[in-house]
Design an enzyme around this catalytic site. Structure first.
Site, PDB file in Angstrom:
ATOM      1  N   HIS A   1       0.838  -1.200   0.000  1.00 36.15           N
ATOM      2  CA  HIS A   1       0.000   0.000   0.000  1.00 36.15           C
ATOM      3  C   HIS A   1       0.872   1.250   0.000  1.00 36.15           C
ATOM      4  CE1 HIS A   1       0.565   0.970   4.333  1.00 36.15           C
ATOM      5  NE2 HIS A   1       0.509  -0.340   4.534  1.00 36.15           N
ATOM      6  N   ASP A  12      -0.259   4.373   0.970  1.00 33.04           N
ATOM      7  CA  ASP A  12      -0.692   5.393   1.913  1.00 33.04           C
ATOM      8  C   ASP A  12       0.023   5.249   3.252  1.00 33.04           C
ATOM      9  OD1 ASP A  12      -2.176   2.962   2.339  1.00 33.04           O
ATOM     10  OD2 ASP A  12      -3.565   4.079   3.611  1.00 33.04           O
ATOM     11  N   ASP A  69       6.273   1.583   7.501  1.00 33.48           N
ATOM     12  CA  ASP A  69       4.941   1.134   7.091  1.00 33.48           C
ATOM     13  C   ASP A  69       4.390   2.060   6.009  1.00 33.48           C
ATOM     14  OD1 ASP A  69       2.488  -0.089   6.990  1.00 33.48           O
ATOM     15  OD2 ASP A  69       1.781   0.715   8.893  1.00 33.48           O
ATOM     16  N   GLU A 115      -5.085   1.690   2.760  1.00 34.39           N
ATOM     17  CA  GLU A 115      -4.976   0.503   3.615  1.00 34.39           C
ATOM     18  C   GLU A 115      -5.085   0.863   5.084  1.00 34.39           C
ATOM     19  OE1 GLU A 115      -2.947  -2.576   6.114  1.00 34.39           O
ATOM     20  OE2 GLU A 115      -2.439  -0.458   5.861  1.00 34.39           O
ATOM     21  N   GLU A 116      -4.674   2.083   5.440  1.00 36.65           N
ATOM     22  CA  GLU A 116      -4.587   2.473   6.848  1.00 36.65           C
ATOM     23  C   GLU A 116      -5.918   2.938   7.436  1.00 36.65           C
ATOM     24  OE1 GLU A 116      -2.142   1.758   8.491  1.00 36.65           O
ATOM     25  OE2 GLU A 116      -0.268   1.968   7.378  1.00 36.65           O
ATOM     26  N   GLU A 124       4.678  -5.770   3.635  1.00 34.98           N
ATOM     27  CA  GLU A 124       4.443  -5.104   4.910  1.00 34.98           C
ATOM     28  C   GLU A 124       5.674  -5.276   5.809  1.00 34.98           C
ATOM     29  OE1 GLU A 124       2.392  -3.224   6.417  1.00 34.98           O
ATOM     30  OE2 GLU A 124       0.401  -3.387   5.513  1.00 34.98           O
ATOM     31  N   HIS A 155       3.571   3.562  12.519  1.00 31.81           N
ATOM     32  CA  HIS A 155       2.629   4.565  13.030  1.00 31.81           C
ATOM     33  C   HIS A 155       3.212   5.426  14.146  1.00 31.81           C
ATOM     34  CE1 HIS A 155      -1.067   1.937  11.654  1.00 31.81           C
ATOM     35  NE2 HIS A 155      -0.132   2.057  10.721  1.00 31.81           N
TER      36      HIS A 155
END
Length: 359
Positions: free
Chosen positions: A72, A74, A99, A129-130, A158, A335
Site C-alpha cells: 500500500h 498510503d 509502514d 490501507e490504513e 508489509e 505509526h
C-alpha cells in the site's frame, strides 16, 4: 517536496527516502500513484493498469507460475516526522519509512531491475490501507478487476523486519452504548449516569485474559481492549449516553463469526444498551505448509514469525492465493512519531527477492 519525477535508477534506500518525502496520507495518494504509474509505463516489459489511485503492473512471459508483489502507498497522518532523515548509522527516519514505503521501494526496484523473471510477476500498489476496510484499494481492485490479481502466491511487503511473518490477526471494532437519564449534576438523584453504567464493561475488559494459541508452529497473541470512550454533555449535566469503543485482535483459528460471537459473550450481562459492529476484517492462517510458501522460506531464509496486526494477506487468502508478509520495515515502529527503517534491511529484502525471482 523533492522532484515529482520518480527515478527508478535510485537504490533502495534512496528510493525509500524519495517516496517518504512525497506525502501520501490515506485519501491523498493521487500524486504518488501518478508518479508510480508514469515510472512503470516507461518499463517495456510491464503492462500497466490503473483503477482509481491503484496501479497494477504485470509481466506476460508465459511462465508456469505467477507471483504477486503487493504494497500500500498510503501512510497514517504525518506526526512532524517529515522530511526523511538518514543518520550516520544507516537508519532512515520519517513517516512511512517502516509502514510501508521501504517495502514499496523494494517492489519498484524489482519491477525495474528484473525484466526477465523466472516467474511471471504482478506488482500491486494500492491506496487506503490504513483506514476502514471498505476503502481499501486492494479490495476495490478485487471487486472490479479480479483478473488483475490472479496468481499462485503473493508476497505482501508489509513491515516484518526482513523476516517472513505468516498469516495475520483479525480485527473487530465494536461500539458498546450505555444509556442513562440526563439531569442537573447538583440533583444527580434525578438522573442516571450513563458513564457509570459503562463500569461493568471496563471491569470485564480489565479482567479479560487473552488467548495465545499456537497455529502452524507460530504463537499468536490476542487482545481485547477499550480504545476510546465517549460520553458527557456538559460539566454540570449527568450524561444520558456513553460509548465504549472496543477492538478485538484475534488469532487466525477463529472465523469472523466466531470472533463476533466471542465478543458478544464477553459483554453479556454488562448492561450494554446497543452493540454496534463498526469495522471487521477476518484473519488469515499462516499457510506456511503450502509448497509455494515453503519454497519462498527456503529462498529468503530466516525464521518465520506470526503477524501481529491485520494485513492484506487475509484479502489474498480470501481470493484463494496463499500469501506471506515479507518487508524491510520494523513493525514495532509503524505509526510512531519516531518511525524508521534500517537501510541494510531494505537492501537485504531486495537482494533476496531478486535471487528468488532470477535463480
Amino acid at each position: 517536496m523533492t522532484d515529482s519525477t520518480l527515478d527508478l535508477t535510485l537504490d533502495g534506500p534512496a528510493l525509500t527516502a524519495w517516496l517518504v518525502d512525497h506525502p501520501s496520507v490515506s485519501g491523498d495518494e493521487k500524486g504518488l500513484a501518478d508518479a508510480i504509474e508514469t515510472a512503470l509505463r516507461d518499463l517495456p516489459h510491464l503492462t500497466v493498469e490503473r483503477f482509481g489511485n491503484n496501479v497494477v503492473a504485470r509481466t506476460f512471459r508465459g511462465k508456469g507460475e505467477r507471483v504477486v508483489l503487493a504494497g500500500h502507498i498510503d501512510t497514517v497522518p504525518i506526526a512532524g516526522n517529515l522530511p526523511s532523515r538518514l543518520d550516520e548509522n544507516g537508519v532512515l527516519w520519517g513517516c512511512g519509512t517502516s509502514d510501508m514505503k521501504s517495502g514499496v521501494a523494494v517492489q519498484l526496484r524489482i519491477a525495474a531491475t528484473v525484466p526477465e523473471p523466472n516467474r511471471d510477476l504482478t506488482f500491486v500498489f494500492y491506496d487506503n490501507e490504513e483506514v476502514a476496510a471498505h476503502l481499501n484499494g486492494l479490495g476495490h481492485i478485487a471487486d472490479a478487476h479480479p483478473d488483475w490479481l490472479e496468481g499462485d502466491f503473493a508476497v505482501l511487503l508489509e513491515s516484518s523486519n526482513a523476516e517472513v511473518e505468516g498469516g495475520c490477526q483479525g480485527t473487530l471494532r465494536v461500539f458498546l452504548h450505555t444509556e442513562g437519564e440526563r439531569s442537573h449534576s447538583a440533583r444527580s438523584w434525578m438522573g442516571s449516569n450513563a458513564i457509570h453504567a459503562a463500569a461493568p464493561i471496563l471491569a470485564r475488559l480489565a479482567a479479560y485474559e487473552p488467548r495465545r494459541p499456537v497455529i502452524d508452529g507460530l504463537e499468536f497473541r490476542e487482545g481485547l481492549n477499550a480504545v476510546r470512550i465517549e460520553g458527557g454533555v456538559a460539566n454540570n449535566v449527568i450524561p444520558d449516553a456513553c460509548t465504549v469503543v472496543v477492538n478485538y485482535r484475534y488469532a487466525p483459528d477463529l472465523s469472523e463469526e466466531q470472533a463476533l460471537a466471542h465478543v458478544h459473550e464477553v459483554f453479556d450481562g454488562c448492561g450494554v444498551a446497543e452493540f454496534v459492529v463498526d469495522d471487521h476484517s477476518g484473519a488469515a492462517m499462516p499457510g506456511l505448509s503450502h509448497p509455494a510458501a515453503k519454497e519462498f522460506m527456503e529462498a529468503v531464509g530466516g525464521t518465520a514469525h506470526p503477524k501481529f496486526g491485520w494485513t492484506d494477506v487475509a484479502r489474498f487468502g480470501a481470493l484463494g492465493i496463499p500469501a506471506v508478509n515479507y518487508g524491510p520495515g520494523d513493525p514495532l515502529y509503524a505509526h510512531k512519531r519516531d518511525e524508521h527503517v534500517r537501510t541494510d534491511r531494505i537492501v537485504r529484502c531486495e537482494e533476496r527477492l531478486r535471487s528468488w525471482l532470477t535463480s
